[in-house]
Scaffold this motif. Structure first.
Motif, PDB file in Angstrom:
ATOM      1  N   HIS A   1      31.426 -25.159 -15.112  1.00 28.91           N
ATOM      2  CA  HIS A   1      30.475 -25.184 -13.984  1.00 28.91           C
ATOM      3  C   HIS A   1      30.989 -24.471 -12.735  1.00 28.91           C
ATOM      4  O   HIS A   1      32.111 -24.657 -12.294  1.00 28.91           O
ATOM      5  CB  HIS A   1      30.117 -26.618 -13.586  1.00 28.91           C
ATOM      6  CG  HIS A   1      29.429 -26.657 -12.244  1.00 28.91           C
ATOM      7  ND1 HIS A   1      28.094 -26.322 -12.097  1.00 28.91           N
ATOM      8  CD2 HIS A   1      29.890 -26.913 -10.985  1.00 28.91           C
ATOM      9  CE1 HIS A   1      27.775 -26.390 -10.814  1.00 28.91           C
ATOM     10  NE2 HIS A   1      28.841 -26.750 -10.109  1.00 28.91           N
TER      11      HIS A   1
ATOM     12  N   ARG B   1      24.329 -18.600  -7.176  1.00 27.04           N
ATOM     13  CA  ARG B   1      23.328 -18.320  -6.131  1.00 27.04           C
ATOM     14  C   ARG B   1      22.741 -16.917  -6.236  1.00 27.04           C
ATOM     15  O   ARG B   1      21.966 -16.510  -5.369  1.00 27.04           O
ATOM     16  CB  ARG B   1      23.950 -18.540  -4.745  1.00 27.04           C
ATOM     17  CG  ARG B   1      24.402 -19.980  -4.510  1.00 27.04           C
ATOM     18  CD  ARG B   1      25.067 -20.190  -3.165  1.00 27.04           C
ATOM     19  NE  ARG B   1      25.441 -21.579  -2.945  1.00 27.04           N
ATOM     20  CZ  ARG B   1      26.566 -22.152  -3.391  1.00 27.04           C
ATOM     21  NH1 ARG B   1      27.438 -21.426  -4.089  1.00 27.04           N
ATOM     22  NH2 ARG B   1      26.828 -23.424  -3.147  1.00 27.04           N
TER      23      ARG B   1
ATOM     24  N   GLN C   1      17.630 -20.241   2.888  1.00 27.81           N
ATOM     25  CA  GLN C   1      18.522 -20.071   1.715  1.00 27.81           C
ATOM     26  C   GLN C   1      17.846 -19.118   0.720  1.00 27.81           C
ATOM     27  O   GLN C   1      16.940 -19.516  -0.025  1.00 27.81           O
ATOM     28  CB  GLN C   1      18.845 -21.422   1.082  1.00 27.81           C
ATOM     29  CG  GLN C   1      19.569 -22.355   2.036  1.00 27.81           C
ATOM     30  CD  GLN C   1      20.315 -23.457   1.306  1.00 27.81           C
ATOM     31  OE1 GLN C   1      20.981 -23.233   0.294  1.00 27.81           O
ATOM     32  NE2 GLN C   1      20.234 -24.663   1.841  1.00 27.81           N
TER      33      GLN C   1
ATOM     34  N   ARG D   1      38.979 -28.633  -7.372  1.00 24.41           N
ATOM     35  CA  ARG D   1      38.568 -29.960  -6.910  1.00 24.41           C
ATOM     36  C   ARG D   1      39.779 -30.637  -6.260  1.00 24.41           C
ATOM     37  O   ARG D   1      40.927 -30.234  -6.476  1.00 24.41           O
ATOM     38  CB  ARG D   1      38.097 -30.820  -8.082  1.00 24.41           C
ATOM     39  CG  ARG D   1      36.859 -30.291  -8.803  1.00 24.41           C
ATOM     40  CD  ARG D   1      35.650 -30.296  -7.904  1.00 24.41           C
ATOM     41  NE  ARG D   1      34.421 -30.050  -8.664  1.00 24.41           N
ATOM     42  CZ  ARG D   1      33.500 -29.156  -8.340  1.00 24.41           C
ATOM     43  NH1 ARG D   1      33.667 -28.379  -7.268  1.00 24.41           N
ATOM     44  NH2 ARG D   1      32.417 -29.019  -9.056  1.00 24.41           N
TER      45      ARG D   1
HETATM   46  C1  LIG Z   1      23.363 -32.891  -3.535  1.00 24.45           C
HETATM   47  C2  LIG Z   1      23.870 -31.464  -3.354  1.00 24.45           C
HETATM   48  C3  LIG Z   1      23.262 -30.645  -2.419  1.00 24.45           C
HETATM   49  C4  LIG Z   1      23.680 -29.317  -2.275  1.00 24.45           C
HETATM   50  N1  LIG Z   1      23.033 -28.522  -1.390  1.00 24.45           N
HETATM   51  C5  LIG Z   1      23.312 -27.202  -1.343  1.00 24.45           C
HETATM   52  C6  LIG Z   1      22.518 -26.329  -0.549  1.00 24.45           C
HETATM   53  O1  LIG Z   1      21.603 -26.749   0.169  1.00 24.45           O
HETATM   54  N2  LIG Z   1      22.795 -25.013  -0.597  1.00 24.45           N
HETATM   55  C7  LIG Z   1      23.785 -24.495  -1.386  1.00 24.45           C
HETATM   56  O2  LIG Z   1      23.954 -23.279  -1.405  1.00 24.45           O
HETATM   57  N3  LIG Z   1      24.575 -25.301  -2.149  1.00 24.45           N
HETATM   58  C8  LIG Z   1      24.345 -26.638  -2.157  1.00 24.45           C
HETATM   59  N4  LIG Z   1      25.077 -27.475  -2.960  1.00 24.45           N
HETATM   60  C9  LIG Z   1      26.143 -26.904  -3.808  1.00 24.45           C
HETATM   61  C10 LIG Z   1      27.533 -27.276  -3.277  1.00 24.45           C
HETATM   62  O3  LIG Z   1      27.813 -26.505  -2.131  1.00 24.45           O
HETATM   63  C11 LIG Z   1      28.568 -27.018  -4.386  1.00 24.45           C
HETATM   64  O4  LIG Z   1      28.277 -27.842  -5.487  1.00 24.45           O
HETATM   65  C12 LIG Z   1      29.982 -27.296  -3.878  1.00 24.45           C
HETATM   66  O5  LIG Z   1      30.355 -26.384  -2.881  1.00 24.45           O
HETATM   67  C13 LIG Z   1      30.995 -27.201  -5.015  1.00 24.45           C
HETATM   68  O6  LIG Z   1      30.927 -25.911  -5.596  1.00 24.45           O
HETATM   69  P1  LIG Z   1      30.679 -25.730  -7.154  1.00 24.45           P
HETATM   70  O7  LIG Z   1      29.393 -26.434  -7.511  1.00 24.45           O
HETATM   71  O8  LIG Z   1      30.569 -24.227  -7.368  1.00 24.45           O
HETATM   72  O9  LIG Z   1      31.854 -26.305  -7.855  1.00 24.45           O
HETATM   73  C14 LIG Z   1      24.734 -28.808  -3.081  1.00 24.45           C
HETATM   74  C15 LIG Z   1      25.358 -29.665  -3.994  1.00 24.45           C
HETATM   75  C16 LIG Z   1      24.936 -30.969  -4.127  1.00 24.45           C
HETATM   76  C17 LIG Z   1      25.611 -31.870  -5.127  1.00 24.45           C
END
Ligand SMILES: Cc1cc2nc3c(=O)[nH]c(=O)nc-3n(C[C@H](O)[C@H](O)[C@H](O)COP(=O)(O)O)c2cc1C
Length: 262
Positions: A19, A23, A76, A183
């Motif tokens: 994972h 984007r 976004q 992490r």
């Molecule tokens: C509940 C939730 C809301 C999030 N909201 C956004 C968001 O609004 N925009 C975005 O680009 N990423 C969003 N994220 C993604 C997180 O930024 C991302 O999961 C985190 O930085 C860890 O990166 P990874 O998923 O690549 O490991 C969100 C993640 C979660 C769990």
């Protein structure tokens, strides 16, 4: 328990271990049967409090709607660019209806709001894992809670429902797939038998450095304290202070449900 060094794997853990939030997407559409399979696997695989199933999913493909959602999420671009956007909705309208069919009101309070919010979170996470197992990229969008009433109106939600977060789905654009973010260390987050905070300052400093190296390798500007300074800068004030009042106007309840009773 000592932490075993060997990691066992299954197709599910392989998917989870791959994972990274995506984007940027190719133009390749998501086939209907794939999308349907993902949604049905998520509905099947997600447990739900007391089998209440207090969530709904709104699947959005319409470019105008995605564009408006992107703006409501604070501009976004990936929300508009993804081929499919799915809103994970905490939805108490169905159970309120079911209770009314038996002539009683729904017992609405904070716990009921949590049922719906947790249910929506779980089904959305399960959906993401299913989607990633098909090779799709996903990113969750908490920005849906910036303007919850506008989002609800745009998607036609009934009272007692709000979008907890959205999910962008699409085939990852290969040249824009980021490397995985580290992490926090296992020992900071996982405790055996009893919680042991340990030397948090040292662990956080080490993680700050690791994350800073990650961002720099991605060509991004970052302070040395890449994680803790974001916490300090962005979260020293409570996030979305308007949220509770907005959700209350939408019919979600945060009290004990016994207000005004002896
Ligand atoms: C509940 C939730 C809301 C999030 N909201 C956004 C968001 O609004 N925009 C975005 O680009 N990423 C969003 N994220 C993604 C997180 O930024 C991302 O999961 C985190 O930085 C860890 O990166 P990874 O998923 O690549 O490991 C969100 C993640 C979660 C769990």
């Amino acid at each position: 328990m000592t932490t075993p060094q060997t990691r066992l794997s299954t197709p599910v853990t392989d998917t989870l271990n791959r994972h990274v939030s995506i984007r940027h997407y190719t133009d390749q559409p998501i086939p209907d049967e794939m999308l349907h399979s993902i949604i049905e696997a998520a509905r099947r695989g997600a447990p739900t409090s007391s089998n209440l199933q207090t969530y709904s999913l709104v699947v959005v493909r319409d470019p105008d709607t995605k564009q408006k959602l992107a703006e409501l999420a604070g501009g976004q671009k990936h929300v508009a660019a993804c081929p499919v956007f799915i809103a994970a909705v905490a939805d108490l309208s169905r159970v309120a209806h079911a209770a009314a069919m038996h002539g009683v009101p729904l017992g609405e309070n904070l716990e009921m709001t949590l049922y719906a919010t947790v249910d929506a979170a779980l089904v959305g996470m399960t959906l993401c894992t299913a989607a990633e197992s098909f090779g799709l990229g996903t990113v969750m969008i908490g920005g849906m809670r910036n303007k919850p009433q506008e989002v609800a109106q745009l998607l036609g939600l009934p009272p007692r429902a709000y979008v907890v977060y959205g999910i962008c789905l699409g085939y990852p654009l290969p040249e824009r797939v980021p490397s995985q973010k580290a992490r926090l260390p296992h020992e900071v987050v996982v405790h055996y038998e009893r919680y042991e905070a340990g030397d948090l300052s040292a662990h956080i400093a080490a993680y700050d450095a690791e994350l800073a190296a990650h961002y720099r390798a991605e060509g991004r500007n970052t302070p040395d304290a890449a994680w803790s300074s974001v916490v300090a800068n962005n979260f020293s004030k409570p996030p979305r202070p308007h949220l509770r009042a907005a959700l209350e106007r939408m019919g979600m309840r945060f009290g004990s449900g016994e207000e005004g009773t002896e």
